[in-house]
Scaffold this active site. Structure first.
Site, PDB file in Angstrom:
ATOM      1  N   TRP A   1      33.136  75.205   1.475  1.00 25.99           N
ATOM      2  CA  TRP A   1      32.019  76.146   1.310  1.00 25.99           C
ATOM      3  C   TRP A   1      30.909  75.910   2.338  1.00 25.99           C
ATOM      4  CZ3 TRP A   1      32.908  71.897  -1.667  1.00 25.99           C
ATOM      5  CH2 TRP A   1      31.863  70.993  -1.821  1.00 25.99           C
TER       6      TRP A   1
ATOM      7  N   GLY B   1      34.523  59.234  -3.827  1.00 27.80           N
ATOM      8  CA  GLY B   1      34.877  58.662  -2.538  1.00 27.80           C
ATOM      9  C   GLY B   1      33.990  59.229  -1.449  1.00 27.80           C
TER      10      GLY B   1
ATOM     11  N   GLU C   1      39.068  63.096   1.284  1.00 34.27           N
ATOM     12  CA  GLU C   1      38.236  62.257   2.152  1.00 34.27           C
ATOM     13  C   GLU C   1      38.872  62.027   3.518  1.00 34.27           C
ATOM     14  OE1 GLU C   1      35.326  61.914   1.361  1.00 34.27           O
ATOM     15  OE2 GLU C   1      35.356  62.215  -0.801  1.00 34.27           O
TER      16      GLU C   1
END
Length: 352
Positions: A276, A226, A265
């Site tokens: 990260w 996605g 998403e």
């Protein structure tokens, strides 16, 4: 005459002094300043190399952002301003909380992240492929999963490591199904160029994207589960795209078939970066209570998983782990999401 002149002069001096006092900015009314030196937009399209999953399933949001930045040079400036506004609101909240703890405190420094409950209408636009059906059960389960995750009701959260226990947030966002649109399609791969968002290209146009979260469900291809558009992008492409097999509770999606692609998403759509930071140890996700890392995590990692000399928060929804192994947002992420609904925020129209 001299006496009258002196009286007028004294009066002017007094009035001037009063005016200066009236215009004096009190400490708790000063504009909040923020540091933007770490802001970035462009990233590597491939953030999986260090994880050893070069060909593993991915989120396409950063790849799409890179493309949009190249196509629209003004987007970087818009995103810079959104980020600056976000940081100001979060800093103002911190300053307000600190002031309220002082004797006689309680003053505000300006707008802060939106504090009330938020309801987001969802339009589901399905480009139907007979080989990858999307049923009403898939739709209903996806809305339920979003509500579970954004209201701290994921049962797995009970297993959060004690190190992160105080960071778990209830985002208090409710998603309500506002409409379902279907269009037959024989296209087996739509890619990430937003063609599914335009009826003149065979896709479906967004429905009032200033007030609805538009979800497009189709075959994306290329190993992409996605992708989302960050705040600041063009309104006609605003929303989230999800691969058919990864929408809702869906056996065809395997370990990614439990609806968390949408949770991840939508997090991007609400201005969250990957946990990260899409870079090395010094590149951040702009959230203070998420630990530094330099890579995505996959599968269901054991705790602790250490990178950048800290324990990774692998169970965060903004990592790449299996659906059943992600189960938390942090308070800092919550502030970022809520800032875009605050006064002057990029998604303020959803709460007006």
């Amino acid at each position: 005459m001299k006496r009258i002149f002196l009286s007028v002069a004294c009066l002017a001096l007094v009035l001037g002094s009063c005016q200066n006092n009236a215009n004096e900015i009190k400490p708790d009314q000063q504009e909040v300043t923020v540091d933007m030196s770490d802001f970035y937009v462009y990233t590597s399209d491939d953030n999986t190399t260090k994880s050893g999953h070069i060909h593993g399933p991915q989120c396409g949001s950063m790849k799409v952002l890179n493309r949009q930045l190249k196509e629209n040079p003004s987007l970087e400036n818009r995103m810079y301003n959104i980020e600056k506004h976000t940081r100001k609101l979060i800093a103002a909240k911190s300053a307000t909380n600190a002031s309220s703890k002082k004797p006689g405190g309680g003053g505000t420094t300006g707008p802060i992240p939106y504090q009330g409950s938020i309801t987001i209408p969802v339009i589901v636009n399905i480009l139907e492929d007979a080989n990858h059906p999307v049923t009403q059960a898939h739709i209903n389960s996806q809305i339920a999963i979003l509500n579970e995750d954004y209201n701290d009701m994921n049962p797995a959260t009970g297993g959060v490591p004690s190190e992160f226990n105080n960071a778990v947030a209830n985002v208090d966002i409710t998603f309500v199904l506002a409409g379902v649109n279907r269009k037959a399609s024989t296209r087996t791969s739509w890619g990430t160029n937003d063609e599914m968002k335009h009826s003149n290209l065979g896709g479906m146009d967004a429905v009032d994207p200033a007030r609805n979260l538009n979800l497009w469900v189709c075959e994306i291809g290329g190993g992409i589960l996605g992708y989302a558009q960050f705040p600041g992008g063009e309104l006609d492409t605003d929303g989230v795209v999800i691969g058919s097999d990864y929408f809702g509770e869906n056996a065809a999606g395997g370990q990614y078939g439990h609806g968390r692609t949408a949770t991840h998403e939508v997090g991007h759509w609400l201005n969250l970066r990957h946990i990260w930071g899409d870079g090395g140890c010094r590149q951040d996700d702009f959230v203070t209570d998420t630990p530094s890392s330099d890579r995505a995590n996959y599968g269901c990692p054991a705790y602790p998983t250490v990178h950048c000399r800290t324990n990774d928060m692998t169970m965060n929804y903004m990592d790449y782990v299996d659906d059943n192994c992600m189960y938390m947002f942090t308070n800092g992420q919550n502030d970022r999401m809520r800032a875009i609904f605050g006064t002057g925020g990029a998604r303020e129209t959803f709460v007006q």
